[in-house]
Design an enzyme around this catalytic site. Structure first.
Site, mmCIF file in Angstrom:
data_model
loop_
_atom_site.group_PDB
_atom_site.id
_atom_site.type_symbol
_atom_site.label_atom_id
_atom_site.label_comp_id
_atom_site.label_asym_id
_atom_site.label_seq_id
_atom_site.Cartn_x
_atom_site.Cartn_y
_atom_site.Cartn_z
ATOM 1 N N PRO A 1 0.783 -1.236 0.000
ATOM 2 C CG PRO A 1 0.029 -0.942 2.197
ATOM 3 C CD PRO A 1 0.759 -1.918 1.315
ATOM 4 C CB CYS A 2 3.230 2.742 -2.400
ATOM 5 S SG CYS A 2 2.396 2.439 -3.971
ATOM 6 C CG HIS A 3 -2.775 3.292 -1.461
ATOM 7 N ND1 HIS A 3 -2.468 2.004 -1.834
ATOM 8 C CD2 HIS A 3 -3.655 3.188 -0.431
ATOM 9 C CE1 HIS A 3 -3.149 1.155 -1.083
ATOM 10 N NE2 HIS A 3 -3.874 1.849 -0.214
#
Length: 283
Positions: A246-248
């Protein structure tokens, strides 16, 4: 041909962008519905069906103030997750049972003799290309510019692999993460190509719970490299599996959402969608 799911996503994403741009004016439901060319009734229904909450509830999770409150609350990520009802299998990082880096030998000469299955599918945030080896998911990307270009990008990542248009169990488990039943344990196994530093960053991102946010500086601290904020940003940008790692959920220290490989509008939409799932779960 654009699918109905893609049309709905684009309308909701456009509504989110409109809310952000006009947040200080607190636009009415009718005004936003008109902006996306829907009646207020259909817009309200579509938004709640897509996000699980009303537009008004969804909006609060898309403002910069929400991001700042999460970071400035003083709570640890684990405590924040517990208070939000994300203990146990509901926490995203608990769904990732194992992350296994590929050995240099497996990628000799660009993945020579490595069999890779791939398929195109839809998600709440647009079309996807997902690929997997015998050991797990190795690639996930949004296919905004068409299937041909998305496939070329995958082939450039592993230029000498053997590609097969096929689905498998690893892909099915990974795509199930978009389902709203977060109580069902999943085993999402990732088979990744990355440097030791990148792998450390990606493993740290897996510990950020659904509905939570972190900063590049916090990630650097968590891997005992507080001076490597810029390198952390590069590792986040090199993430080969969109959404699953989950780089977001990584934003700037000033509360700004920051850049995202797949577009700032989509990043805001994903953050809001995840926050809505938390809100629904707690309620």
């Amino acid at each position: 041909m654009e699918t109905q799911a893609s049309i709905n996503y684009n309308r909701i994403a456009e509504a989110i962008a409109f809310y952000k741009a006009n947040f200080k004016d607190q636009p009415s439901l009718e005004k936003v519905a008109e902006h996306v060319h829907l009646s207020p009734f259909h817009f309200q229904r579509m938004f709640k069906e897509w996000a699980g909450v009303t537009p008004k509830q969804f909006l609060q999770y898309l403002t910069l103030e929400h991001a700042k409150q999460v970071l400035e609350s003083g709570a640890t990520l684990s405590n924040a997750a517990f208070e939000a009802g994300l203990s146990g299998t509901g926490r995203l990082h608990d769904l990732f049972i194992k992350i296994e880096g590929m050995t240099p030998g497996e990628y000799k000469n660009g993945g020579e003799d490595l069999p890779i299955n791939y398929r195109f599918t839809e998600s709440p945030f647009g079309p996807l290309l997902i690929a997997s080896t015998r050991k797990g998911v190795c690639y996930l990307a949004f296919a905004d510019e068409g299937e041909a270009k998305a496939l070329r990008s995958l082939q450039e990542f592993f230029p000498n692999a053997q590609y097969h248009a096929a689905s498998d169990g690893w892909q099915e488990e990974a795509l199930a993460i978009f389902a709203k039943d977060w109580s069902r344990p999943l085993e999402i196994k990732l088979h990744l190509k990355g440097t030791p530093f990148q792998m450390k960053v990606w493993e740290t991102l897996l510990k950020v719970p659904m509905g939570g946010l972190t900063t590049y500086a916090e990630v650097a601290d968590n891997i005992d490299s507080p001076q490597a904020v810029r390198a952390v940003g590069s590792a986040v940008g090199a993430n080969p599996v969109a959404f699953l790692i989950p780089c977001h959920r990584v934003i700037r220290s000033d509360g700004q959402t920051g850049e995202y490989h797949w577009g700032g509008k989509r990043k805001q939409a994903i953050i809001g969608w995840e926050a809505a799932q938390v809100e629904t779960k707690v309620a």
